[in-house]
Enzyme design. Structure first.
Site, PDB file in Angstrom:
ATOM      1  N   HIS A  23      21.592  25.507  15.914  1.00  0.00           N
ATOM      2  CA  HIS A  23      21.491  25.352  14.458  1.00  0.00           C
ATOM      3  C   HIS A  23      22.882  25.137  13.881  1.00  0.00           C
ATOM      4  O   HIS A  23      23.614  26.091  13.596  1.00  0.00           O
ATOM      5  CB  HIS A  23      20.827  26.588  13.843  1.00  0.00           C
ATOM      6  N   ASP A  27      27.070  17.938   8.275  1.00  0.00           N
ATOM      7  CA  ASP A  27      27.807  17.888   7.010  1.00  0.00           C
ATOM      8  C   ASP A  27      28.341  19.247   6.596  1.00  0.00           C
ATOM      9  O   ASP A  27      28.978  19.378   5.555  1.00  0.00           O
ATOM     10  CB  ASP A  27      26.946  17.291   5.889  1.00  0.00           C
ATOM     11  N   HIS A 212      13.419  25.094   8.696  1.00  0.00           N
ATOM     12  CA  HIS A 212      14.146  26.138   7.986  1.00  0.00           C
ATOM     13  C   HIS A 212      13.118  27.035   7.297  1.00  0.00           C
ATOM     14  O   HIS A 212      12.388  26.588   6.411  1.00  0.00           O
ATOM     15  CB  HIS A 212      15.059  25.534   6.923  1.00  0.00           C
ATOM     16  N   GLU A 215      14.780  32.260   5.545  1.00  0.00           N
ATOM     17  CA  GLU A 215      16.204  32.481   5.288  1.00  0.00           C
ATOM     18  C   GLU A 215      16.371  33.146   3.931  1.00  0.00           C
ATOM     19  O   GLU A 215      16.822  34.273   3.837  1.00  0.00           O
ATOM     20  CB  GLU A 215      16.967  31.150   5.327  1.00  0.00           C
ATOM     21  N   ASP A 304      25.379  27.558  11.811  1.00  0.00           N
ATOM     22  CA  ASP A 304      24.861  26.975  10.572  1.00  0.00           C
ATOM     23  C   ASP A 304      25.841  25.952  10.006  1.00  0.00           C
ATOM     24  O   ASP A 304      25.666  24.754  10.190  1.00  0.00           O
ATOM     25  CB  ASP A 304      24.531  28.053   9.554  1.00  0.00           C
TER      26      ASP A 304
END
Length: 384
Positions: A23, A27, A212, A215, A304
């Protein structure tokens, strides 16, 4: 247990340990210096800082708000400088180089092609540029004595309406560098069930996808991702802790959803530093990863967004070693879990585990044992 019994690794050993990353956002991992240079080349004038050092600090502080929505705002600047073929190739190549230099041997890096079309690129041109960059980065890593394999996950934005198109794109470039699909973005108000057509298409094509979920939202998001959409993995999934009750005497009771996730070995793509920034945990020591690892969930450790969190895989492992006293055996467990959960063929996963990961950790454990033996011998000789 004492460090003589538990093979607690040093920072240098953690860096050298073979790590697996599932994960990581393309960007969210740019080098600050690259952002500044690309902004100058493309004429982007919106950067809050033009000094690379100060810009790196700005990203970390801006992402440190405790809000997922505020955290996501920082991506406007990185995406702004990733709108040309040359920029995408460069960013992807540097990503692979940086991961390899940190000891990552396998990575799945995700990005949303739809966010890189502002200067006329097509979706296909975006994917081909990123794939070219990853291959170039792998080549440079080999030249520097490192090995890394990077697969791409194509992400659709959950607030947009292009998920089926991106899913079809992921299937078209399957076996050409793209290993799966993902949806990302703010969870609240944008449930994964809005994209059922994309997930149904991927299942018909026997393709892989992660979502996702769990979270910033919670158990309903996880339930929908698994039961309505059929996700292979959970992107984060940290809020599964809400379905686990720990009594004062230390006994643990799992709810139906948590039991299902554990029993089905659903991989959790946990990202400790990012979770602290978005308010999913208050500290590393209080992060649910400690309990989830103890309960033998299929836990993986991830970065992440390396830029926004000022982190790396080695950094994540160091935090966990400090917080929970994890040993080389624990780090190997996390790494094997991640490799088992990767979206490449079974025989290739097995080869990475048996030929790269296990031998790498075995070497580090032998080195640790030698150091401990030498230290003990030296202490004994000093007493003579």
């Amino acid at each position: 247990m004492t460090s003589q019994i538990r093979n607690t690794p040093s920072s240098e050993q953690i860096r050298r340990a073979p790590k697996v990353l599932l994960h990581d956002h393309l960007d969210g991992g740019l080098r600050p210096g690259t952002i500044v240079e690309l902004a100058q080349e493309t004429g982007y004038s919106g950067l809050p800082e033009t000094d690379p050092g100060k810009l790196g600090v700005w990203f970390r502080e801006a992402a440190d708000s405790g809000s997922l929505e505020r955290y996501l705002e920082t991506f406007a600047h990185t995406c702004a400088v990733m709108q040309t073929r040359e920029a995408l190739v460069r960013v992807a190549a540097e990503c692979a180089e940086d991961l390899a230099g940190d000891g990552v041997v396998y990575a799945e890096v995700r990005y949303a092609p739809e966010q890189h079309l502002e200067r006329g690129l097509t979706l296909e041109e975006v994917v081909e540029a990123v794939n070219e960059g990853f291959r170039e980065g792998e080549r440079r890593a080999r030249e520097n004595g490192h090995r890394v394999r990077v697969g791409a996950l194509l992400t659709a934005m959950r607030h947009a309406a292009r998920s089926l198109e991106i899913a079809e794109l992921a299937n078209r470039y399957r076996d050409m560098g793209v290993v799966g699909f993902d949806i990302a973005g703010a969870e609240a108000g944008f449930p994964p069930t809005r994209h059922l057509d994309a997930f149904e298409y991927l299942k018909r094509e026997n393709n892989h996808f992660t979502i996702h979920a769990g979270e910033a939202f919670g158990l309903p998001s996880i339930w929908q991702a698994l039961q309505w959409c059929g996700a292979d993995r959970l992107g984060h999934g940290v809020r599964i802790i809400d379905d686990i009750e720990v009594a004062q005497d230390g006994s643990v009771t799992l709810g139906r959803l948590a039991s299902y996730v554990r029993d089905k070995r659903v991989p959790l793509e946990l990202c400790p530093s990012s979770n602290l920034q978005t308010g999913a945990a208050d500290s590393y020591a209080e992060h649910p990863i400690g309990l989830l690892r103890r309960l033998h969930f299929r836990v993986t450790v991830n970065t992440d967004n390396r830029l926004m969190s000022g982190t790396s895989m080695s950094g994540e492992f160091e935090h966990l070693v400090d917080a929970f006293g994890y040993s080389l055996d624990d780090l190997q467990w996390f790494s094997v879990n991640a490799m088992k959960s990767a979206f490449i063929p079974f025989d290739e996963r097995l080869a990475m585990i048996n030929d790269v990961i296990k031998p790498g950790y075995a070497e580090l454990k032998s080195e640790w044992l030698f150091q401990q033996t030498a230290s003990t011998r030296g202490s004994s000789e000093d007493q003579v």
